[in-house]
Design a protein around this motif. Structure first.
Motif, PDB file in Angstrom:
ATOM      1  N   HIS A  90      12.953   2.947   0.904  1.00  6.69           N
ATOM      2  CA  HIS A  90      11.526   3.684   0.948  1.00  6.69           C
ATOM      3  C   HIS A  90      10.928   3.587  -0.217  1.00  6.69           C
ATOM      4  O   HIS A  90      11.230   4.231  -1.261  1.00  6.69           O
ATOM      5  N   ARG A  91       9.822   2.779  -0.407  1.00  6.82           N
ATOM      6  CA  ARG A  91       8.940   2.333  -1.506  1.00  6.82           C
ATOM      7  C   ARG A  91       7.567   3.203  -1.669  1.00  6.82           C
ATOM      8  O   ARG A  91       6.946   3.183  -0.652  1.00  6.82           O
ATOM      9  N   PHE A  92       7.314   3.467  -2.835  1.00  7.55           N
ATOM     10  CA  PHE A  92       6.135   4.131  -3.304  1.00  7.55           C
ATOM     11  C   PHE A  92       6.002   3.977  -4.470  1.00  7.55           C
ATOM     12  O   PHE A  92       6.448   3.274  -5.445  1.00  7.55           O
ATOM     13  N   CYS A  93       4.557   4.250  -4.730  1.00  5.05           N
ATOM     14  CA  CYS A  93       4.135   3.676  -6.253  1.00  5.05           C
ATOM     15  C   CYS A  93       4.430   4.729  -7.384  1.00  5.05           C
ATOM     16  O   CYS A  93       4.978   5.672  -7.001  1.00  5.05           O
ATOM     17  N   ARG A  94       4.592   4.144  -8.605  1.00  6.73           N
ATOM     18  CA  ARG A  94       5.189   4.673  -9.716  1.00  6.73           C
ATOM     19  C   ARG A  94       4.596   6.091  -9.922  1.00  6.73           C
ATOM     20  O   ARG A  94       5.117   7.081 -10.198  1.00  6.73           O
ATOM     21  N   ASP A  95       3.075   6.161  -9.991  1.00  3.74           N
ATOM     22  CA  ASP A  95       2.388   7.498 -10.218  1.00  3.74           C
ATOM     23  C   ASP A  95       2.856   8.615  -9.180  1.00  3.74           C
ATOM     24  O   ASP A  95       2.904   9.794  -9.813  1.00  3.74           O
TER      25      ASP A  95
ATOM     26  N   THR B 265       0.877  -1.152   0.014  1.00  2.69           N
ATOM     27  CA  THR B 265       0.099   0.041  -0.073  1.00  2.69           C
ATOM     28  C   THR B 265       1.014   1.123   0.143  1.00  2.69           C
ATOM     29  O   THR B 265       1.756   1.528   0.884  1.00  2.69           O
ATOM     30  N   CYS B 266       0.586   2.338  -1.118  1.00  2.27           N
ATOM     31  CA  CYS B 266       1.376   3.092  -1.132  1.00  2.27           C
ATOM     32  C   CYS B 266       1.145   4.262   0.013  1.00  2.27           C
ATOM     33  O   CYS B 266      -0.147   4.559   0.252  1.00  2.27           O
ATOM     34  N   GLU B 267       2.089   4.639   0.874  1.00  2.00           N
ATOM     35  CA  GLU B 267       1.778   5.586   1.956  1.00  2.00           C
ATOM     36  C   GLU B 267       1.514   7.069   1.246  1.00  2.00           C
ATOM     37  O   GLU B 267       0.820   7.794   2.299  1.00  2.00           O
ATOM     38  N   ILE B 268       1.734   7.420   0.220  1.00  3.48           N
ATOM     39  CA  ILE B 268       1.156   8.698  -0.305  1.00  3.48           C
ATOM     40  C   ILE B 268      -0.372   8.825  -0.771  1.00  3.48           C
ATOM     41  O   ILE B 268      -1.274   9.551  -0.362  1.00  3.48           O
ATOM     42  N   CYS B 269      -0.703   7.616  -1.647  1.00  5.22           N
ATOM     43  CA  CYS B 269      -2.016   7.802  -2.114  1.00  5.22           C
ATOM     44  C   CYS B 269      -3.029   6.737  -1.465  1.00  5.22           C
ATOM     45  O   CYS B 269      -4.150   6.518  -2.002  1.00  5.22           O
TER      46      CYS B 269
END
Length: 521
Positions: free
Chosen positions: A158-163, A138-142
């Motif tokens: 630290h991992r986030f989604c591409r978008d 689960t992306c922490e931003i969106c």
């Protein structure tokens, strides 16, 4: 020596020769004998002397955008090979150290772990950023948890989604204009998003903007590079004159676009005044202008004794403290004539209007008296600035004259170029003369000042003569004579400018000049 080449510095190589027959001298220069058998200057000596570097000239090099990119790549490759790290990491380290390779390598050899940490670089290849799909992520931003979602993590993990990453980098680059230090999106993480990762994530147009910003930071961070300040010019100039030398030299450079400017401060060419004097002069002119505006807006002269009076209250009934004359602040008329009809001041009256103009003239005279210490130099400074602008209009007139010369004589277009060259020299000398008055204003009065002013006067007289010559109408039967006169006067004007600049520059290097202000501030 000034030079516009992108490939080479314009330097003078002294040809040293070892003299085995002379035990007292190891080196001697292969220079021509300045005198012939009759004691006159030889032609070879005159040519050699002409090729000597001038005291008022500096070495410089002009770089195109392609040259800037090439220089960056070469330095990155060099550091990458020495330190044994990936190029994108070497580039990040160089930007952290403002492209000071020697300092970077020295610090890295002493404590590589601390250097990498401070620069926000992790060099482990196993943690290289790439797009992956992670189960139950689960992306922490969106807060998106789509199982088919591509994710990206920097070497900090630290991992986030591409978008989210694409939106973040696009905003940083296009809206904030950032490129040098784009950090990981995680809170309080100082790991840098490197070039390779940016290229992986963003669209092509955003990446091109990113590269442009990196090129700008390369020049901005380098003490020996400066962008040409001419509008729409994309060239950068390299000059190795340190800031500490700016009190003894004016590093004037010329871009490929022909714009001449000072490498030290970025202002248009201001020889012979050094940068410190230029800054003081410009500030003084601005301050004096503000003083003039304040005096004009807040003070008036007593109509009777001409004392300068400042209005310190709201009432328009004024009484001069010096002569006790009572008058109206609005119309400057006697207060006794106002009575209950004070409001008549708002009505236009031709006579009172003339009186007001006379009063304004007196105020201007008073202001000139107040600023008399600098008005002499400023008037001449401003006069040459205005004359230079008017002389630029000569280019249009000169083109017409050149065409007229072709039509009324057997001269070719190349042969009439002497007129344009004359205007070029004229405008250049006007700008030099303009700044001589700023220089002279701060000079202490002594014998050296008189020498400077003599050179200034000679150049000024020559410039006015050339200007007058260029204003002459074309007479078909006198074209050959006019051409010779213009050529002779152009050469003479150029030589007088060279004499003035050479002597002034030499005096700065020898600390011969004494100034009324501290130029080291």
């Amino acid at each position: 020596m000034s030079e516009n080449s992108e490939e080479e510095y314009n330097t003078i190589d002294d040809d040293f020769i070892y003299d085995e027959d002379d035990d007292n001298s190891i080196f001697e220069t292969d220079e021509p004998d300045p005198l012939d058998d009759e004691g006159d200057l030889t032609f070879s000596y005159i040519v050699a002397d002409k090729d000597r570097p001038k005291n008022y000239e500096v070495d410089f090099k002009v770089h195109s955008v392609a040259g800037i990119v090439k220089n960056q790549d070469e330095e990155v490759t060099h550091v990458s090979n020495i330190l044994g790290i990936e190029k994108q990491h070497a580039a990040t380290l160089l930007r952290h150290f403002r492209w000071n390779k020697e300092r970077l390598i020295e610090r890295y050899m002493d404590d590589s772990v601390n250097v990498l940490r401070q620069a926000g670089v992790i060099t482990e290849n196993s943690k290289a950023p790439k797009f992956t799909k992670v189960r139950n992520f689960t992306c922490e931003i969106c807060c998106d948890d789509d199982r088919n979602m591509e994710t990206l993590a920097l070497s900090c993990t630290h991992r986030f989604c591409r978008d989210c990453y694409e939106h973040y980098l696009t905003q940083k680059i296009k809206e904030e204009g950032e490129s040098r230090r784009i950090l990981c999106m995680a809170n309080q993480c100082n790991v840098i998003v490197d070039e390779k990762t940016v290229e992986l994530v963003v669209k092509k147009d955003v990446h091109e903007r990113y590269r442009t910003l990196l090129n700008r930071t390369y020049v901005d961070d380098n003490d020996h590079l400066r962008w040409c300040p001419a509008p729409s010019c994309e060239y950068a100039v390299e000059c190795h004159v340190p800031q500490t030398s700016l009190i003894s030299i004016v590093p004037t450079v010329e871009c490929t676009c022909h714009h001449r400017f000072c490498f030290g401060c970025g202002f248009p060419d201001h020889q012979p005044s050094i940068c410190a004097l230029v800054r003081k002069w410009i500030k003084k002119c601005e301050d004096d202008s503000e003083t003039a505006n304040w005096i004009s807006a807040h003070t008036k002269e007593c109509s009777k004794c001409h004392s300068t009076i400042e209005k310190n209250g709201g009432c328009n009934h004024m009484t001069c403290r010096k002569c006790k004359y009572e008058f109206c602040w609005v119309c400057m008329g006697p207060w006794s004539e106002h009575g209950t009809s004070w409001y008549n001041c708002n009505r236009f009256d031709e006579k009172s209007s003339q009186d007001a103009r006379d009063q304004q003239a007196k105020s201007r005279a008073s202001l000139e008296r107040y600023l008399h210490a600098s008005i002499f130099y400023y008037n001449r400074y401003a006069n040459h600035e205005q004359s230079a602008k008017l002389d630029r209009e000569l280019y249009l007139k000169t083109e017409k004259k050149m065409e007229e010369m072709q039509q009324t004589s057997d001269l070719s277009w190349i042969e009439v170029q002497f007129l344009k060259k004359a205007v070029d020299i004229l405008v250049q000398c006007r700008m030099t003369l303009k700044w001589t008055y700023a220089f002279a204003f701060y000079l202490a009065r002594n014998n050296q000042t008189e020498i400077f002013e003599d050179n200034q006067r000679d150049l000024e007289m020559a410039v006015e003569q050339l200007s007058e010559l260029l204003e002459k109408p074309i007479e078909a039967e006198k074209i050959a004579e006019l051409k010779q006169e213009v050529l002779n006067k152009t050469v003479y004007v150029g030589s007088r400018r060279e004499v003035l600049l050479e002597d002034t520059a030499k005096g700065l290097l020898e600390t011969r000049w004494e100034f009324q202000v501290d130029i080291k501030e």
